[in-house]
Design a protein around this motif. Structure first.
Motif, PDB file in Angstrom:
ATOM      1  N   SER A  25     -93.708 -40.322 -23.463  1.00 31.37           N
ATOM      2  CA  SER A  25     -91.847 -40.466 -23.146  1.00 31.37           C
ATOM      3  C   SER A  25     -92.671 -39.957 -21.004  1.00 31.37           C
ATOM      4  CB  SER A  25     -92.192 -39.160 -23.377  1.00 31.37           C
ATOM      5  OG  SER A  25     -90.724 -38.099 -22.632  1.00 31.37           O
ATOM      6  N   GLU A  29     -90.695 -42.348 -18.592  1.00 30.49           N
ATOM      7  CA  GLU A  29     -89.818 -42.431 -17.232  1.00 30.49           C
ATOM      8  C   GLU A  29     -90.423 -43.009 -15.907  1.00 30.49           C
ATOM      9  OE1 GLU A  29     -86.837 -40.071 -17.317  1.00 30.49           O
ATOM     10  OE2 GLU A  29     -86.954 -40.621 -18.894  1.00 30.49           O
ATOM     11  N   GLN A 131     -83.640 -47.412 -25.741  1.00 28.39           N
ATOM     12  CA  GLN A 131     -83.484 -45.906 -25.648  1.00 28.39           C
ATOM     13  C   GLN A 131     -84.032 -45.515 -27.170  1.00 28.39           C
ATOM     14  OE1 GLN A 131     -80.075 -43.968 -25.247  1.00 28.39           O
ATOM     15  NE2 GLN A 131     -79.665 -45.618 -23.876  1.00 28.39           N
ATOM     16  N   ARG A 132     -85.486 -45.985 -27.952  1.00 20.98           N
ATOM     17  CA  ARG A 132     -85.742 -46.418 -29.176  1.00 20.98           C
ATOM     18  C   ARG A 132     -86.765 -45.613 -28.947  1.00 20.98           C
ATOM     19  NH1 ARG A 132     -83.791 -49.732 -33.499  1.00 20.98           N
ATOM     20  NH2 ARG A 132     -85.553 -48.674 -34.736  1.00 20.98           N
ATOM     21  N   ARG A 133     -87.303 -44.580 -30.022  1.00 17.21           N
ATOM     22  CA  ARG A 133     -88.803 -44.594 -30.329  1.00 17.21           C
ATOM     23  C   ARG A 133     -88.838 -44.644 -31.916  1.00 17.21           C
ATOM     24  NH1 ARG A 133     -88.647 -38.480 -29.130  1.00 17.21           N
ATOM     25  NH2 ARG A 133     -86.448 -38.625 -28.919  1.00 17.21           N
ATOM     26  N   LEU A 146     -82.810 -42.704 -31.535  1.00 15.53           N
ATOM     27  CA  LEU A 146     -82.066 -43.643 -30.702  1.00 15.53           C
ATOM     28  C   LEU A 146     -81.182 -42.928 -30.182  1.00 15.53           C
ATOM     29  CD1 LEU A 146     -80.709 -46.655 -29.716  1.00 15.53           C
ATOM     30  CD2 LEU A 146     -78.477 -45.908 -31.627  1.00 15.53           C
ATOM     31  N   GLY A 147     -81.891 -42.508 -28.418  1.00 18.60           N
ATOM     32  CA  GLY A 147     -81.002 -41.919 -27.859  1.00 18.60           C
ATOM     33  C   GLY A 147     -81.434 -40.212 -28.116  1.00 18.60           C
ATOM     34  N   ASP A 148     -80.787 -39.771 -28.118  1.00 19.64           N
ATOM     35  CA  ASP A 148     -80.215 -38.097 -28.254  1.00 19.64           C
ATOM     36  C   ASP A 148     -80.051 -38.196 -29.711  1.00 19.64           C
ATOM     37  OD1 ASP A 148     -81.242 -36.807 -26.341  1.00 19.64           O
ATOM     38  OD2 ASP A 148     -78.873 -37.453 -25.772  1.00 19.64           O
ATOM     39  N   ASP A 149     -79.783 -38.928 -30.739  1.00 12.89           N
ATOM     40  CA  ASP A 149     -79.430 -38.874 -32.259  1.00 12.89           C
ATOM     41  C   ASP A 149     -80.694 -38.018 -33.046  1.00 12.89           C
ATOM     42  OD1 ASP A 149     -76.766 -40.879 -31.546  1.00 12.89           O
ATOM     43  OD2 ASP A 149     -77.892 -42.488 -32.691  1.00 12.89           O
TER      44      ASP A 149
END
Ligand code: IPD
Length: 281
Positions: A25, A29, A131-133, A146-149
């Protein structure tokens, strides 16, 4: 899913995953701050690019993963192999999808895998612009967010029919290899639902893990392209197969799908490759 750091034993695979996620991460950034001048050099061919950002990302990954005196080994796309003594080996692609990054396309990722005894035990693929991990730890399932989901558990698709299989693929940087890959693709494309070329092997494999793709194949991947994502596919119930010596140059073919579909895909690819070879005489 990941646990709070304090509850995870120091030498566990979960702790390796946490280190991988933090490093990926931070590198993501760093890559998001894309400078106007990317300082591009070429590697294996004129169109195989490496940017100053690939190198900066790998430097940051290595600094973070080897902080606190860790004596782990590292294989990085840009830095090559470094020996270690801890029994842990990190396999890093600091920027998978460099050409997409160069052109301002969003499909690029940082890929970090942790191995013990040659086996990947934890891996993360982070695609900051999407915005995916995606991540997995051996035996713990594969996950995406997805994002902060809230994280969602990954499961490969259940399609068994090749003719309905949306299939990802990719091409190498050398023009002659790309030509051979195109010939093979021409022999199989009508047997598949359709084909996508995303431009990041790590994301392609993660799409198989989540069912966005039914299958994927590509010749000539490097270990860093697929180390993390192959674990993610396996933990999502899929299978990844590496067919050695696919081409006379010794390069392998990597294919992934659910196990039933992978059997069909392998048979199709092997038949197409052998008829391509015999047509060459
Ligand atoms: C490349 C990407 C691409 C694949 C190539 C890889 P890189 O990695 O994953 O999708 O087709 O085979 O080399 O060079 O961007 O790290």
């Amino acid at each position: 899913m990941t646990l709070p750091t304090s509850t995870v034993p120091l030498d566990s695979d979960e702790r390796l995953l946490q280190r991988a996620m933090l490093a990926a991460s931070a590198a993501g950034e760093l890559l998001l701050a894309r400078p106007a001048d990317l300082v591009v050099e070429s590697k294996s061919s004129a169109t195989d690019a490496v940017t100053a950002m690939d190198r900066a990302s790998e430097d940051l990954l290595v600094r973070m993963l080897l902080a606190d005196g860790a004596t782990d080994a590292v294989l990085g796309e840009e830095g090559g192999e470094r020996a270690g003594s801890s029994g842990v080996r990190w396999v890093l692609d600091p920027l998978d999808g460099t050409v997409n990054y160069l052109y301002g396309l969003p499909e690029w990722a940082v890929s970090v895998a942790a191995q013990r005894q040659g086996r990947t035990v934890a891996g993360v693929v982070a695609a900051p612009l999407l915005q995916r991990r995606w991540w997995a730890v051996a035996g713990g399932g594969a996950w995406t967010a997805l994002g902060d989901d809230e994280p969602r558990r990954l499961q490969v698709g259940g399609e068994r029919r090749l003719g309905h299989a949306l299939t990802g693929t990719g091409f190498g940087y050398a023009a002659d290899r790309r030509g051979r890959q195109g010939e093979l693709l021409a022999r199989v494309i009508a047997e598949l639902r359709d084909v996508r070329r995303i431009g990041s092997a790590a994301i392609d494999l993660c799409y198989v893990a989540g069912g966005e793709f039914d299958a994927y194949f590509e010749q000539g991947l490097h270990e860093w392209d697929s180390a993390a994502a192959a674990l993610i596919v396996a933990e999502a119930g899929g299978a990844v197969e590496v067919l050695a010596d696919w081409e006379p140059d010794g390069s392998a073919l990597t294919a992934a799908a659910n196990p039933d579909l992978l059997r069909e895909l392998r048979a199709l690819l092997v038949a197409a490759q052998s008829s391509r070879r015999s047509s060459l005489g």
